[in-house]
Write a protein that holds these residues in place. Structure first.
Motif, PDB file in Angstrom:
ATOM      1  N   ASP A  11     -33.923 -30.665  -5.300  1.00 10.85           N
ATOM      2  CA  ASP A  11     -33.235 -29.591  -4.601  1.00 10.85           C
ATOM      3  C   ASP A  11     -34.007 -29.013  -3.411  1.00 10.85           C
ATOM      4  N   GLY A  12     -35.214 -29.508  -3.164  1.00 11.41           N
ATOM      5  CA  GLY A  12     -36.015 -29.013  -2.052  1.00 11.41           C
ATOM      6  C   GLY A  12     -36.651 -27.662  -2.290  1.00 11.41           C
ATOM      7  N   GLU A  13     -36.463 -27.119  -3.476  1.00  8.53           N
ATOM      8  CA  GLU A  13     -37.011 -25.807  -3.800  1.00  8.53           C
ATOM      9  C   GLU A  13     -37.976 -25.837  -4.979  1.00  8.53           C
ATOM     10  N   ASN A  14     -37.765 -26.776  -5.905  1.00  6.08           N
ATOM     11  CA  ASN A  14     -38.552 -26.823  -7.132  1.00  6.08           C
ATOM     12  C   ASN A  14     -39.146 -28.208  -7.356  1.00  6.08           C
ATOM     13  N   VAL A  15     -40.297 -28.238  -8.014  1.00  4.38           N
ATOM     14  CA  VAL A  15     -40.863 -29.503  -8.476  1.00  4.38           C
ATOM     15  C   VAL A  15     -40.110 -29.797  -9.765  1.00  4.38           C
ATOM     16  N   ASN A  16     -39.131 -30.721  -9.707  1.00  3.05           N
ATOM     17  CA  ASN A  16     -38.230 -30.864 -10.851  1.00  3.05           C
ATOM     18  C   ASN A  16     -37.815 -32.307 -11.134  1.00  3.05           C
ATOM     19  N   GLN A  17     -38.568 -33.273 -10.604  1.00  2.00           N
ATOM     20  CA  GLN A  17     -38.198 -34.651 -10.888  1.00  2.00           C
ATOM     21  C   GLN A  17     -39.349 -35.436 -11.485  1.00  2.00           C
ATOM     22  N   HIS A  18     -38.986 -36.356 -12.358  1.00  3.64           N
ATOM     23  CA  HIS A  18     -39.912 -37.306 -12.968  1.00  3.64           C
ATOM     24  C   HIS A  18     -40.352 -38.285 -11.877  1.00  3.64           C
ATOM     25  N   PHE A  19     -41.616 -38.673 -11.892  1.00  7.40           N
ATOM     26  CA  PHE A  19     -42.150 -39.589 -10.881  1.00  7.40           C
ATOM     27  C   PHE A  19     -41.294 -40.845 -10.746  1.00  7.40           C
ATOM     28  N   GLY A  20     -40.957 -41.464 -11.853  1.00  2.22           N
ATOM     29  CA  GLY A  20     -40.222 -42.721 -11.820  1.00  2.22           C
ATOM     30  C   GLY A  20     -38.742 -42.597 -11.516  1.00  2.22           C
ATOM     31  N   LYS A  21     -38.216 -41.377 -11.563  1.00  6.24           N
ATOM     32  CA  LYS A  21     -36.791 -41.177 -11.295  1.00  6.24           C
ATOM     33  C   LYS A  21     -36.524 -40.588  -9.910  1.00  6.24           C
ATOM     34  N   ALA A  22     -37.578 -40.212  -9.214  1.00  5.72           N
ATOM     35  CA  ALA A  22     -37.420 -39.626  -7.880  1.00  5.72           C
ATOM     36  C   ALA A  22     -36.910 -40.677  -6.902  1.00  5.72           C
ATOM     37  N   ASP A  23     -35.930 -40.292  -6.080  1.00  7.00           N
ATOM     38  CA  ASP A  23     -35.432 -41.207  -5.056  1.00  7.00           C
ATOM     39  C   ASP A  23     -35.983 -40.851  -3.668  1.00  7.00           C
ATOM     40  N   HIS A  24     -36.812 -39.809  -3.632  1.00  8.32           N
ATOM     41  CA  HIS A  24     -37.523 -39.444  -2.409  1.00  8.32           C
ATOM     42  C   HIS A  24     -38.660 -38.494  -2.760  1.00  8.32           C
ATOM     43  N   PHE A  25     -39.609 -38.399  -1.870  1.00  9.33           N
ATOM     44  CA  PHE A  25     -40.697 -37.436  -2.001  1.00  9.33           C
ATOM     45  C   PHE A  25     -40.714 -36.563  -0.763  1.00  9.33           C
ATOM     46  N   LEU A  26     -40.917 -35.267  -0.965  1.00  8.49           N
ATOM     47  CA  LEU A  26     -41.112 -34.342   0.142  1.00  8.49           C
ATOM     48  C   LEU A  26     -42.601 -34.341   0.456  1.00  8.49           C
ATOM     49  N   THR A  93     -45.957 -30.200 -13.122  1.00 11.00           N
ATOM     50  CA  THR A  93     -45.616 -28.786 -13.095  1.00 11.00           C
ATOM     51  C   THR A  93     -44.108 -28.659 -13.018  1.00 11.00           C
ATOM     52  N   SER A  94     -43.612 -27.483 -13.270  1.00 10.33           N
ATOM     53  CA  SER A  94     -42.165 -27.265 -13.153  1.00 10.33           C
ATOM     54  C   SER A  94     -41.891 -25.930 -12.470  1.00 10.33           C
ATOM     55  N   MET A  95     -42.698 -25.606 -11.479  1.00  6.57           N
ATOM     56  CA  MET A  95     -42.489 -24.349 -10.763  1.00  6.57           C
ATOM     57  C   MET A  95     -41.868 -24.614  -9.394  1.00  6.57           C
ATOM     58  N   ASN A  96     -41.580 -23.544  -8.667  1.00  7.12           N
ATOM     59  CA  ASN A  96     -41.016 -23.760  -7.342  1.00  7.12           C
ATOM     60  C   ASN A  96     -42.102 -24.322  -6.422  1.00  7.12           C
ATOM     61  N   ILE A  97     -41.681 -24.977  -5.364  1.00  6.57           N
ATOM     62  CA  ILE A  97     -42.601 -25.698  -4.486  1.00  6.57           C
ATOM     63  C   ILE A  97     -43.646 -24.772  -3.873  1.00  6.57           C
ATOM     64  N   ASP A  98     -43.236 -23.589  -3.402  1.00  8.35           N
ATOM     65  CA  ASP A  98     -44.198 -22.667  -2.798  1.00  8.35           C
ATOM     66  C   ASP A  98     -45.307 -22.293  -3.773  1.00  8.35           C
ATOM     67  N   ASP A  99     -44.933 -21.923  -4.994  1.00  8.27           N
ATOM     68  CA  ASP A  99     -45.936 -21.551  -5.995  1.00  8.27           C
ATOM     69  C   ASP A  99     -46.817 -22.739  -6.376  1.00  8.27           C
ATOM     70  N   ALA A 100     -46.217 -23.922  -6.485  1.00  8.27           N
ATOM     71  CA  ALA A 100     -46.986 -25.115  -6.845  1.00  8.27           C
ATOM     72  C   ALA A 100     -48.012 -25.441  -5.763  1.00  8.27           C
ATOM     73  N   LEU A 101     -47.617 -25.339  -4.499  1.00  7.44           N
ATOM     74  CA  LEU A 101     -48.556 -25.613  -3.404  1.00  7.44           C
ATOM     75  C   LEU A 101     -49.664 -24.567  -3.353  1.00  7.44           C
ATOM     76  N   LYS A 102     -49.323 -23.303  -3.578  1.00  2.67           N
ATOM     77  CA  LYS A 102     -50.345 -22.243  -3.607  1.00  2.67           C
ATOM     78  C   LYS A 102     -51.336 -22.486  -4.734  1.00  2.67           C
ATOM     79  N   GLU A 103     -50.833 -22.913  -5.891  1.00  2.00           N
ATOM     80  CA  GLU A 103     -51.724 -23.204  -7.018  1.00  2.00           C
ATOM     81  C   GLU A 103     -52.635 -24.384  -6.682  1.00  2.00           C
ATOM     82  N   LEU A 104     -52.082 -25.410  -6.084  1.00  2.00           N
ATOM     83  CA  LEU A 104     -52.867 -26.579  -5.698  1.00  2.00           C
ATOM     84  C   LEU A 104     -53.964 -26.187  -4.701  1.00  2.00           C
ATOM     85  N   ILE A 105     -53.619 -25.369  -3.731  1.00  2.00           N
ATOM     86  CA  ILE A 105     -54.595 -24.912  -2.730  1.00  2.00           C
ATOM     87  C   ILE A 105     -55.726 -24.146  -3.387  1.00  2.00           C
TER      88      ILE A 105
END
Length: 112
Positions: A11-26, A93-105
Motif C-alpha cells: 500500500d506504500g504506507e506500511n511494511v506489510n508484505q512477505h519477501f517472497g510474495k512481494a511483486d515490487h520493492f519501494l 517488522t509490521s509498522m508503517n514505513i516512516d516509523d520503520a525507517l526511523k527505527e532503522l536509522i
C-alpha cells in the motif's frame, strides 16, 4: 553515510508484505539520518509464478543488489541466508514505513 533500503509494501504506507510474495520493492535512500523515496522496482514474486523459486530469487537479488537492508513483514530462512550472503540485512517488522525507517536509522549498525 548514504545507503539504500528496499521495502516490501502493498500500500506504500506500511511494511506489510512477505519477501517472497512481494511483486515490487519501494527503494528509499537514507542519508545523514534523513530518508527519501527513490523508486519502485517491480519483480516476479519468488513464492508462486511461472519461474522456479531459485531463478526468481536470483532475479530479486540482482534487482536489490545495491541496497544495504530489506524491510519485510515476513521472510523464510533460505532468503535470509541469501540476503546475508549478499551483504543485505533483512529486517522483519509490521509498522508503517516512516516509523520503520526511523527505527532503522536509529540502529548503531547503520550509524557508522
Amino acid at each position: 553515510m548514504s545507503f539504500k533500503v528496499a521495502i516490501a509494501s502493498s500500500d506504500g504506507e506500511n511494511v506489510n508484505q512477505h519477501f517472497g510474495k512481494a511483486d515490487h520493492f519501494l527503494i528509499f535512500e537514507i542519508d545523514d539520518g534523513n530518508y527519501k523515496f527513490l523508486e519502485s522496482r517491480s519483480i516476479v514474486p519468488s513464492c508462486g509464478g511461472e519461474e522456479t523459486i531459485d531463478h526468481t530469487r536470483e532475479q530479486t537479488m540482482k534487482l536489490i543488489s545495491d541496497v544495504k537492508a530489506v524491510l519485510v513483514s515476513n521472510i523464510g530462512p533460505q532468503p535470509i541466508e541469501t540476503l546475508i550472503a549478499n551483504n543485505i540485512v533483512p529486517y522483519m517488522t509490521s509498522m508503517n514505513i516512516d516509523d520503520a525507517l526511523k527505527e532503522l536509522i536509529s540502529l548503531k549498525k547503520f550509524k557508522d
